[in-house]
Design an enzyme around this catalytic site. Structure first.
Site, PDB file in Angstrom:
ATOM      1  N   GLU A 219      -6.180   1.517 -13.593  1.00 36.82           N
ATOM      2  CA  GLU A 219      -5.784   2.729 -12.867  1.00 36.82           C
ATOM      3  C   GLU A 219      -4.475   3.277 -13.424  1.00 36.82           C
ATOM      4  OE1 GLU A 219      -7.797   2.101  -8.427  1.00 36.82           O
ATOM      5  OE2 GLU A 219      -5.753   1.416  -8.784  1.00 36.82           O
TER       6      GLU A 219
ATOM      7  N   CYS B  33      -1.687   1.685  -3.071  1.00 34.36           N
ATOM      8  CA  CYS B  33      -2.621   2.794  -2.845  1.00 34.36           C
ATOM      9  C   CYS B  33      -2.007   4.191  -2.859  1.00 34.36           C
ATOM     10  CB  CYS B  33      -3.317   2.680  -1.493  1.00 34.36           C
ATOM     11  SG  CYS B  33      -3.517   1.043  -0.837  1.00 34.36           S
TER      12      CYS B  33
ATOM     13  N   LYS C 126      -0.184   5.329  -6.114  1.00 33.31           N
ATOM     14  CA  LYS C 126      -1.209   5.260  -7.155  1.00 33.31           C
ATOM     15  C   LYS C 126      -2.123   6.468  -7.080  1.00 33.31           C
ATOM     16  CE  LYS C 126      -4.951   3.526  -5.996  1.00 33.31           C
ATOM     17  NZ  LYS C 126      -5.479   2.171  -6.233  1.00 33.31           N
TER      18      LYS C 126
ATOM     19  N   HIS D 274     -26.845  20.186  -1.631  1.00 33.84           N
ATOM     20  CA  HIS D 274     -26.917  20.722  -2.984  1.00 33.84           C
ATOM     21  C   HIS D 274     -25.903  21.827  -3.166  1.00 33.84           C
ATOM     22  CE1 HIS D 274     -28.966  21.734  -6.702  1.00 33.84           C
ATOM     23  NE2 HIS D 274     -29.012  22.989  -6.327  1.00 33.84           N
TER      24      HIS D 274
ATOM     25  N   GLU E 252     -25.686  13.872  -3.925  1.00 30.87           N
ATOM     26  CA  GLU E 252     -27.120  14.009  -3.666  1.00 30.87           C
ATOM     27  C   GLU E 252     -27.955  13.198  -4.635  1.00 30.87           C
ATOM     28  OE1 GLU E 252     -27.214  18.449  -5.593  1.00 30.87           O
ATOM     29  OE2 GLU E 252     -28.995  17.892  -4.484  1.00 30.87           O
TER      30      GLU E 252
ATOM     31  N   TYR F  59      -7.943  -3.839 -11.846  1.00 33.83           N
ATOM     32  CA  TYR F  59      -8.041  -2.425 -11.498  1.00 33.83           C
ATOM     33  C   TYR F  59      -6.664  -1.783 -11.522  1.00 33.83           C
ATOM     34  CZ  TYR F  59      -6.515  -3.228  -6.641  1.00 33.83           C
ATOM     35  OH  TYR F  59      -5.802  -3.559  -5.527  1.00 33.83           O
TER      36      TYR F  59
ATOM     37  N   CYS G 171       0.819  -1.218   0.000  1.00 25.41           N
ATOM     38  CA  CYS G 171       0.000   0.000   0.000  1.00 25.41           C
ATOM     39  C   CYS G 171       0.850   1.264   0.000  1.00 25.41           C
ATOM     40  CB  CYS G 171      -0.915   0.003   1.224  1.00 25.41           C
ATOM     41  SG  CYS G 171      -1.748   1.569   1.501  1.00 25.41           S
TER      42      CYS G 171
END
Lengths: 506, 450
Positions: free
Chosen positions: B176, B36, B39, B444, B449, B172, B31
């Site tokens: 990525e 992670c 990346k 908003h 939302e 992925y 990681c």
């Protein structure tokens, strides 16, 4: 005689349009009256109300423009080569924003047409409980009758009329977003009235308060490179959690916005060089100062737009202090068949999503056999200042007041967004806290987050709180890595412990 | 670190076997060093490139030509990682955890041999052991793969710009990396054997692929490389890749500066002496099966993280599992790790956040008649002014009709998907139903939302 329409709505904003479109779904005959009285400076706009034209939408877009300014700075740390100087042109941004807003005006017109809702560009007022007199800009009159009427006229910015020159020389948010030319060196006045101090504090913490357009404006004006000063008489973001409010303003100060605290203006005059001269008093130092600016913007609160409605004729009761229309839990006013939704109503948050939801539910109750009432509890909101602040539920002060400080636990953390590391950005105000009940299940009463994309972060947690989320449930949720939001699922240091709440490591 | 809290004598052995090209790194695992963290930072660099373009529409003005410098970025990223490596060393020291930079393997019951970089061996005994050796990228097993290709283990510290890149794989990791490399201005091609993002909701996987294609990434589908040759040495050099169709005999050739293999990861369990202590592994995958308390078939040996069989390969999950395990062992706790509704995010150019069942998995488990799917395209407000990608963002929730329309799957495709998804995952943990979702007010204007 029979009424022409099943439903007539005065006001084509967030609440009004949502109600109209929902009612039309049930095959009802619906009409909307919308009219924009030009601002003192002459600004006006199309269908859609405050949010679309002079609120949320242009505000967020200009906020985005300011954020992109920061992104340009960050990008250089990430390897992007950009030759200096970098500068911002107001008119390019303003035109792009205004064009988008106009497309929304158009979109609303088309939607109403598609749904067979009749639209009148007229200013409405009551003749009797089922009759509205509509007046066009040219003075032509139309009489419309309806079985049910909904008032959704919203509010407009107030002017501090006791300050000489305020009306002639100052602008408000109504004008800011439509300026064709840059406001230049803009000072913003944020000036809650002392007279209403207690009322406002209590009012806002009970209902969840309204977002603060003034600090947001000051934020993006600074972000696009304008010298901006905010003058505040007492406290900023009244009604919001005060610890969070001060972190927000602290950040704005380090970001470059100047604050004149505990000051109030006494007059505004035009100088020889055609700039504006503002004189103010500092309540602490007891001094009087004068300085010149290009633009003065007032953000001293909003007043409900009820004056020309002729409410007295039909007996719709309003709150004597605020002027807002009094409604019950079903949005009904004191007069049968007359309802109100949105910013015009007393005791409700001044937010678009609540107006929309209330409008829809009202239509469903009137025409769709529903009995569901609007739930105004735990309404999440976000203040789009340069460092955003999102929250849902109670502030720490409100929780203490409601339950007593012995019965609540506050978990908190200072964190650093990963993206700030390479960008060498200061994260001193990136902070979050969760206010929980101390007893057994530790239900979450309030969640507060300051950081990038605060709105995106808070939204899902608001759902959780709607489901009665507890602290243990949140701790069982696995985090998504690497994000800022995951830090919420890792909150474990309490304020009570006095331990350092800075997140370290991965 | 958790165990040390309970005043146990703890030791950590960490060792990084260099990549075929000689790359290695410090304490912290995948990681921190090659996963992670770098990346997301490089993904951010790519997003900032897009932000630069958007900013012009919002009134910002600067020179027309904007170029990216790989070395500046890689150096900043590596410096940050270095600070994390250092931070971990300090943290372990402060908590009195003994750390050795040595390769550990079992040699007998309760005994481990630690071999450092210089070949010096030491023996250690312990009451309990935790295996958390994770995984490393898989190679294709074709001529030229180890000599000329790189993996994610090499990419984030590459001391030169990779140039025109071929990414092999549809994981992925592949998408990525392809995504951010293209975002930095490089010519990127992705070679895919069959489907994208196996195991993820396929409807969304295809939307991700479409978006990437529309943004200039080339896809070569249903081909696998069979040979990689070097045309010219250099930093980067030039490579020739020969690939064969999976559907027939068609052969194609292509020239690239860099070939990045991202076809999967293999558990580091084959060479740590597990046979000497009798720990059973899945012979095919190399993963270790454990019970719901993370215990292997040998009572005093536990395992956490990517090497576990049938568990998601995610950092936060590994962390949570590890912590809870230690709390059960030394603090009398009984909480087991909750593997249900673990949220995740794929940081492709159009980000994808998910929690719970994919549509396919939901249909399989509950039957099509018993689930309801609600969905919507949306256009983030921030993309309107720069006129970007109308109607590409997408959100869907899958509800179990028989259980009060409980939300069993959440999927969102759009900016800041991770930030959006996190809260929804918490809500799902609280048993979120469609009705509760409907009655919650939106903030908003934000994407969440919708």
């Amino acid at each position: 005689g029979k009424n022409e329409y099943d439903l007539l709505i005065i006001g084509g904003g967030s609440g009004g349009l949502a109600c109209a479109k929902e009612a039309a779904k049930f095959g009802r005959k619906v009409a909307v009256l919308d009219y924009v009285e030009p601002s003192p400076q002459g600004t006006k706009w199309g269908l859609g109300g405050t949010c679309v034209n002079v609120g949320c939408i242009p505000k967020k877009l200009m906020h985005q423009a300011a954020l992109l300014g920061s992104a340009i700075k960050d990008a250089q740390h990430y390897g992007w080569n950009i030759a200096q100087p970098v500068h911002h042109t107001w008119s390019v941004m303003a035109q792009a924003v205004q064009n988008y807003v106009k497309s929304l005006n158009w979109g609303h017109r088309v939607q109403l047409q598609d749904k067979k809702v009749k639209y009148f560009n007229m200013k409405g007022s009551f003749s009797d409980p089922h009759t509205i007199r509509g007046l066009t800009k040219a003075g032509e009159e139309t009489i419309v009758t309806a079985e049910n009427i909904v008032i959704a006229t919203g509010g407009r910015p107030k002017y501090p009329m006791h300050i000489a020159g305020a009306l002639e020389y100052g602008i408000t948010s109504d004008d800011l977003f439509w300026l064709k030319e840059s406001p230049g060196k803009t000072p913003l006045v944020y000036y809650p009235f002392i007279l209403h101090l207690y009322e406002i504090i209590v009012y806002i913490s009970l209902t969840g308060s309204s977002p603060d357009v003034s600090l947001e404006c000051a934020g993006f004006l600074t972000g696009i490179g304008l010298e901006t000063t905010v003058m505040i008489r007492s406290i900023p973001l009244r009604g919001f959690d005060q610890q969070m409010a001060s972190l927000v303003t602290e950040h704005m100060e380090s970001y470059g916005t100047k604050f004149l605290k505990r000051c109030f203006p006494t007059k505004v005059e035009k100088s020889e060089s055609n700039r504006l001269q503002v004189t103010w008093k500092n309540t602490d130092l007891r001094t009087e100062v004068t300085d010149s600016f290009d633009t003065v913007m007032w953000a001293v609160g909003r007043a409900p737009d009820t004056e020309t409605l002729n409410l007295e004729t039909v007996g719709v009761k309003t709150n004597s202090e605020t002027g807002k229309i009094i409604v019950d839990a079903s949005e009904a006013t004191s007069v049968p068949h007359i309802y109100a939704v949105g910013d015009i109503t007393e005791g409700r948050p001044e937010l678009t999503p609540t107006a929309i939801a209330a409008g829809k539910l009202l239509a469903q109750r009137l025409f769709g056999q529903s009995s569901e009432l609007m739930d105004y509890d735990n309404v999440p909101t976000t203040v789009f200042t340069p460092l955003e602040y999102g929250c849902v539920g109670l502030s720490e002060e409100a929780a203490v007041q409601c339950y007593g400080s012995d019965n609540i636990e506050v978990y908190h953390a200072y964190y650093k967004p990963l993206e700030f590391t390479v960008a060498e950005r200061d994260a001193a105000q990136c902070y979050m806290k969760m206010v929980c009940l101390r007893e057994r299940d530790q239900r979450i009463l309030g969640l507060h987050f300051i950081g990038p994309n605060a709105g995106e972060v808070i939204q899902g947690f608001a759902l959780g709180i709607k489901c009665g989320a507890t602290y243990p449930q949140l701790m069982k949720t696995i985090g998504i890595h690497p994000t800022c939001a995951e830090e919420i699922t890792k909150l474990h240091i309490t304020k009570g412990s006095g331990l350092d709440a800075t997140v370290t490591g991965c | 670190q958790e165990a040390a809290k309970y005043e146990k004598k703890v030791m950590v052995l960490d060792f990084v076997t260099p990549t075929p090209l000689g790359n290695s790194w410090g304490l912290g695992g995948t990681c921190v060093n090659v996963g992670c963290i770098p990346k997301k930072l490089m993904h951010q660099a790519a997003l900032l490139g897009q932000a630069l373009q958007d900013s012009r529409k919002f009134g910002w003005q600067f020179t027309e030509e904007v170029k990216h410098n790989w070395m500046t970025m890689a150096e900043s990223v590596q410096n940050y990682i270095g600070s994390l490596n250092w931070g971990y060393r300090v943290a372990l020291r402060e908590k009195n955890v003994t750390y050795e930079n040595a390769y550990g393997e079992f040699v007998g019951p309760h005994t481990v041999k630690a071999t450092n970089k210089r070949g010096v061996e030491k023996l250690y005994t312990a009451e309990r052991f935790l295996i958390a050796t994770g995984e490393r990228p898989r190679y294709l097993g074709i001529p030229g793969d180890k000599e000329y290709c790189i993996s994610s283990d090499d990419l984030f510290s590459l001391p030169y710009c990779p140039g025109k890149t071929l990414v092999v794989g549809a994981s992925y990791v592949a998408l990525e990396c392809a995504g951010f490399l293209a975002g930095l201005g490089l010519d990127v091609t992705v070679m895919v054997r069959s489907i994208l993002l196996r195991g993820f909701d396929q409807d969304i996987a295809n939307k991700i692929g479409e978006y990437m294609e529309e943004h200039g990434i080339n896809f070569i589908r249903q081909f696998v490389p069979i040979k990689v040759e070097q045309i010219e040495k250099g930093t980067p050099g030039r490579l020739r890749v020969i690939a064969k169709s999976t559907k027939g005999n068609q052969i194609i050739e292509g020239e690239y500066n860099t070939v990045l293999l991202a076809i999967g990861r293999d558990a580091c369990t084959r060479k740590i002496g597990l046979d000497k202590v009798g720990v059973k592994i899945n012979e095919k995958t190399g993963k270790i099966p454990v019970n719901d308390e993370e215990q292997t078939n040998v009572p005093y040996i536990y395992a956490v993280g990517d090497i576990l069989q049938d568990k998601l390969e995610l950092t936060p999950l590994a962390i949570q599992t590890g912590r809870l395990l230690v709390q059960r062992l030394y603090a009398g706790a009984t909480s087991k790790c909750d593997y249900v509704n673990v949220p995740t995010t794929v940081f492709t150019p159009l980000e994808y956040g998910a929690c719970g069942y994919s549509e396919e998995a939901a249909v399989e488990k509950f039957g099509e008649k018993n689930i309801e799917v609600y969905h919507s395209h949306f256009w983030p407000l921030e993309w309107t002014v720069p006129s970007r990608d109308n109607n590409k963002c997408y959100a869907k929730i899958i509800c179990n009709i028989q259980d009060n329309e409980r939300v069993i799957g959440f999927h969102v495709l759009g900016p800041n998907a991770g930030e959006v998804t996190q809260g929804f995952a918490a809500a799902m943990k609280c048993g979120l139903t469609k009705e509760q979702l409907d009655s919650t007010i939106g903030i908003h204007p934000v994407c969440a939302e919708v």
